[in-house]
Motif scaffolding. Structure first.
Motif, PDB file in Angstrom:
ATOM      1  N   SER A 133       0.832  -1.206   0.000  1.00  0.00           N
ATOM      2  CA  SER A 133       0.000   0.000   0.000  1.00  0.00           C
ATOM      3  C   SER A 133       0.864   1.253   0.000  1.00  0.00           C
ATOM      4  CB  SER A 133      -0.920  -0.018   1.222  1.00  0.00           C
ATOM      5  OG  SER A 133      -1.631   1.185   1.320  1.00  0.00           O
ATOM      6  N   ASN A 134       1.898   1.261   0.857  1.00  0.00           N
ATOM      7  CA  ASN A 134       2.789   2.419   0.897  1.00  0.00           C
ATOM      8  C   ASN A 134       3.540   2.585  -0.417  1.00  0.00           C
ATOM      9  OD1 ASN A 134       1.995   2.983   3.486  1.00  0.00           O
ATOM     10  ND2 ASN A 134       3.799   2.103   4.470  1.00  0.00           N
ATOM     11  N   SER A 135       3.969   1.476  -1.012  1.00  0.00           N
ATOM     12  CA  SER A 135       4.658   1.546  -2.302  1.00  0.00           C
ATOM     13  C   SER A 135       3.742   2.133  -3.370  1.00  0.00           C
ATOM     14  CB  SER A 135       5.133   0.156  -2.737  1.00  0.00           C
ATOM     15  OG  SER A 135       6.101  -0.333  -1.852  1.00  0.00           O
ATOM     16  N   ASN A 136       2.489   1.696  -3.360  1.00  0.00           N
ATOM     17  CA  ASN A 136       1.523   2.235  -4.327  1.00  0.00           C
ATOM     18  C   ASN A 136       1.311   3.727  -4.112  1.00  0.00           C
ATOM     19  OD1 ASN A 136       1.205  -0.295  -5.440  1.00  0.00           O
ATOM     20  ND2 ASN A 136      -0.650  -0.765  -4.303  1.00  0.00           N
ATOM     21  N   THR A 137       1.221   4.137  -2.842  1.00  0.00           N
ATOM     22  CA  THR A 137       1.038   5.562  -2.530  1.00  0.00           C
ATOM     23  C   THR A 137       2.243   6.363  -2.991  1.00  0.00           C
ATOM     24  OG1 THR A 137      -0.330   5.003  -0.618  1.00  0.00           O
ATOM     25  CG2 THR A 137       0.629   7.210  -0.658  1.00  0.00           C
ATOM     26  N   ILE A 138       3.434   5.846  -2.719  1.00  0.00           N
ATOM     27  CA  ILE A 138       4.660   6.544  -3.142  1.00  0.00           C
ATOM     28  C   ILE A 138       4.710   6.636  -4.660  1.00  0.00           C
ATOM     29  CG2 ILE A 138       7.181   6.312  -3.246  1.00  0.00           C
ATOM     30  CD1 ILE A 138       6.984   5.158  -0.343  1.00  0.00           C
ATOM     31  N   GLN A 139       4.339   5.561  -5.351  1.00  0.00           N
ATOM     32  CA  GLN A 139       4.340   5.583  -6.813  1.00  0.00           C
ATOM     33  C   GLN A 139       3.345   6.604  -7.343  1.00  0.00           C
ATOM     34  OE1 GLN A 139       6.524   3.950  -8.909  1.00  0.00           O
ATOM     35  NE2 GLN A 139       5.597   5.340 -10.388  1.00  0.00           N
ATOM     36  N   GLU A 140       2.165   6.645  -6.722  1.00  0.00           N
ATOM     37  CA  GLU A 140       1.155   7.637  -7.135  1.00  0.00           C
ATOM     38  C   GLU A 140       1.669   9.052  -6.914  1.00  0.00           C
ATOM     39  OE1 GLU A 140      -2.349   6.672  -4.915  1.00  0.00           O
ATOM     40  OE2 GLU A 140      -2.660   4.787  -5.989  1.00  0.00           O
ATOM     41  N   MET A 141       2.355   9.269  -5.781  1.00  0.00           N
ATOM     42  CA  MET A 141       2.918  10.593  -5.502  1.00  0.00           C
ATOM     43  C   MET A 141       4.015  10.939  -6.513  1.00  0.00           C
ATOM     44  SD  MET A 141       3.045  10.390  -1.347  1.00  0.00           S
ATOM     45  CE  MET A 141       3.625  12.048  -1.035  1.00  0.00           C
ATOM     46  N   ALA A 142       4.845   9.952  -6.845  1.00  0.00           N
ATOM     47  CA  ALA A 142       5.905  10.180  -7.832  1.00  0.00           C
ATOM     48  C   ALA A 142       5.292  10.511  -9.190  1.00  0.00           C
ATOM     49  CB  ALA A 142       6.809   8.953  -7.933  1.00  0.00           C
ATOM     50  N   ASP A 143       4.255   9.777  -9.570  1.00  0.00           N
ATOM     51  CA  ASP A 143       3.579  10.059 -10.841  1.00  0.00           C
ATOM     52  C   ASP A 143       2.987  11.466 -10.832  1.00  0.00           C
ATOM     53  OD1 ASP A 143       4.237   7.503 -11.642  1.00  0.00           O
ATOM     54  OD2 ASP A 143       2.234   6.665 -11.275  1.00  0.00           O
ATOM     55  N   THR A 144       2.398  11.856  -9.697  1.00  0.00           N
ATOM     56  CA  THR A 144       1.830  13.199  -9.568  1.00  0.00           C
ATOM     57  C   THR A 144       2.933  14.251  -9.679  1.00  0.00           C
ATOM     58  OG1 THR A 144       0.053  12.360  -8.171  1.00  0.00           O
ATOM     59  CG2 THR A 144       0.497  14.727  -8.051  1.00  0.00           C
ATOM     60  N   MET A 145       4.073  13.965  -9.058  1.00  0.00           N
ATOM     61  CA  MET A 145       5.196  14.910  -9.125  1.00  0.00           C
ATOM     62  C   MET A 145       5.686  15.062 -10.571  1.00  0.00           C
ATOM     63  SD  MET A 145       5.667  16.247  -6.223  1.00  0.00           S
ATOM     64  CE  MET A 145       7.214  17.049  -6.487  1.00  0.00           C
ATOM     65  N   VAL A 146       5.727  13.964 -11.315  1.00  0.00           N
ATOM     66  CA  VAL A 146       6.133  14.031 -12.720  1.00  0.00           C
ATOM     67  C   VAL A 146       5.134  14.887 -13.486  1.00  0.00           C
ATOM     68  CG1 VAL A 146       6.363  12.662 -14.834  1.00  0.00           C
ATOM     69  CG2 VAL A 146       7.434  11.872 -12.722  1.00  0.00           C
ATOM     70  N   ASP A 147       3.839  14.659 -13.241  1.00  0.00           N
ATOM     71  CA  ASP A 147       2.805  15.449 -13.915  1.00  0.00           C
ATOM     72  C   ASP A 147       2.931  16.927 -13.555  1.00  0.00           C
ATOM     73  OD1 ASP A 147       1.824  13.117 -15.009  1.00  0.00           O
ATOM     74  OD2 ASP A 147       0.139  12.939 -13.600  1.00  0.00           O
ATOM     75  N   VAL A 148       3.142  17.208 -12.273  1.00  0.00           N
ATOM     76  CA  VAL A 148       3.286  18.599 -11.827  1.00  0.00           C
ATOM     77  C   VAL A 148       4.527  19.215 -12.453  1.00  0.00           C
ATOM     78  CG1 VAL A 148       3.805  20.029  -9.803  1.00  0.00           C
ATOM     79  CG2 VAL A 148       1.989  18.315  -9.689  1.00  0.00           C
ATOM     80  N   SER A 149       5.605  18.453 -12.496  1.00  0.00           N
ATOM     81  CA  SER A 149       6.851  18.943 -13.084  1.00  0.00           C
ATOM     82  C   SER A 149       6.659  19.271 -14.569  1.00  0.00           C
ATOM     83  CB  SER A 149       7.953  17.894 -12.915  1.00  0.00           C
ATOM     84  OG  SER A 149       9.128  18.275 -13.568  1.00  0.00           O
ATOM     85  N   GLU A 150       5.974  18.382 -15.276  1.00  0.00           N
ATOM     86  CA  GLU A 150       5.717  18.620 -16.697  1.00  0.00           C
ATOM     87  C   GLU A 150       4.813  19.845 -16.885  1.00  0.00           C
ATOM     88  OE1 GLU A 150       4.142  14.916 -18.130  1.00  0.00           O
ATOM     89  OE2 GLU A 150       6.105  13.924 -18.066  1.00  0.00           O
ATOM     90  N   SER A 151       3.811  19.967 -16.033  1.00  0.00           N
ATOM     91  CA  SER A 151       2.922  21.143 -16.108  1.00  0.00           C
ATOM     92  C   SER A 151       3.693  22.415 -15.808  1.00  0.00           C
ATOM     93  CB  SER A 151       1.765  21.005 -15.116  1.00  0.00           C
ATOM     94  OG  SER A 151       0.953  19.916 -15.451  1.00  0.00           O
ATOM     95  N   TYR A 152       4.574  22.367 -14.835  1.00  0.00           N
ATOM     96  CA  TYR A 152       5.390  23.534 -14.488  1.00  0.00           C
ATOM     97  C   TYR A 152       6.294  23.916 -15.660  1.00  0.00           C
ATOM     98  CZ  TYR A 152       8.806  26.471 -12.123  1.00  0.00           C
ATOM     99  OH  TYR A 152       9.626  27.511 -11.776  1.00  0.00           O
ATOM    100  N   LYS A 153       6.898  22.912 -16.273  1.00  0.00           N
ATOM    101  CA  LYS A 153       7.772  23.180 -17.424  1.00  0.00           C
ATOM    102  C   LYS A 153       6.982  23.836 -18.552  1.00  0.00           C
ATOM    103  CE  LYS A 153      11.143  21.171 -20.446  1.00  0.00           C
ATOM    104  NZ  LYS A 153      11.295  20.317 -21.512  1.00  0.00           N
ATOM    105  N   LYS A 154       5.773  23.348 -18.801  1.00  0.00           N
ATOM    106  CA  LYS A 154       4.928  23.948 -19.836  1.00  0.00           C
ATOM    107  C   LYS A 154       4.607  25.398 -19.486  1.00  0.00           C
ATOM    108  CE  LYS A 154       2.666  19.721 -21.421  1.00  0.00           C
ATOM    109  NZ  LYS A 154       1.418  18.958 -21.467  1.00  0.00           N
ATOM    110  N   LEU A 155       4.297  25.643 -18.213  1.00  0.00           N
ATOM    111  CA  LEU A 155       3.993  27.015 -17.789  1.00  0.00           C
ATOM    112  C   LEU A 155       5.209  27.926 -17.951  1.00  0.00           C
ATOM    113  CD1 LEU A 155       1.827  26.474 -14.586  1.00  0.00           C
ATOM    114  CD2 LEU A 155       1.088  27.498 -16.734  1.00  0.00           C
TER     115      LEU A 155
END
Length: 176
Positions: A133-155
């Protein structure tokens, strides 16, 4: 005319399992009471204790071997048969009490050992569940961070493009 056959409900597959669990719980309670009574001095024939140890071993093997479905009923029936019949068999009655006690103690120790193994396995499964469960949560957070990073780069890129356009507009206005 009433069709009574249509009203009959089919037996749910889990009803045997629930009845089986009730039987095991009841036997457990009775064995605990016998243990208490034995602890305060009540005499219990060694052959009967051997039957209880054998029954307990057969029931704990159900858990260890992960036996399911109707096979549970078969195992429990064999265990109950042993509990009832074993102390009354001529072969058992001819064996010395010391030998019966030795067998009974050996089975009781085996049951306790298997019980501890099962408790340990359950704990490991719970830990594995938490880790997963913790691994899944960490992976989801990492995926969110990648998405946020990509959105930030676009901005940032859009901001740079806007700055360039403003600069070009500003230069055009100054040249006029």
């Amino acid at each position: 005319m009433v069709d009574y056959k249509a009203k009959e409900e089919k037996e749910h597959p889990s009803s045997n399992i629930l009845a089986s669990a009730g039987l095991v719980i009841s036997l457990g309670i009775v064995i605990i009471i016998l243990g208490f009574l034995r602890g305060i001095g009540m005499e219990i024939p060694p052959a009967f204790l051997l039957g209880i140890s054998t029954l307990s071993l057969s029931l704990i093997l159900l858990e260890l071997l992960k036996i399911e479905g109707k096979k549970i009923i078969i195992f429990q029936s064999i265990g109950l048969f042993i509990l009832i019949c074993l102390p009354n068999l001529n072969i058992i009655q001819e064996i010395k009490n010391e030998t019966i006690i030795q067998y009974s103690d050996g089975m009781a120790l085996a049951v306790m050992g298997i019980t501890l193994i099962l408790i340990g396995q359950k704990g490991l499964r719970e830990i594995l569940g938490v880790v997963t469960s913790n691994s899944n949560t960490i992976q989801e957070m990492a995926d969110t961070m990648v998405d946020v990073s990509e959105s930030y780069k676009k901005l940032v890129d859009e901001h740079i493009d806007l700055q360039k356009k403003f600069k070009e507009l500003d230069e055009k206005l100054e040249s006029k």
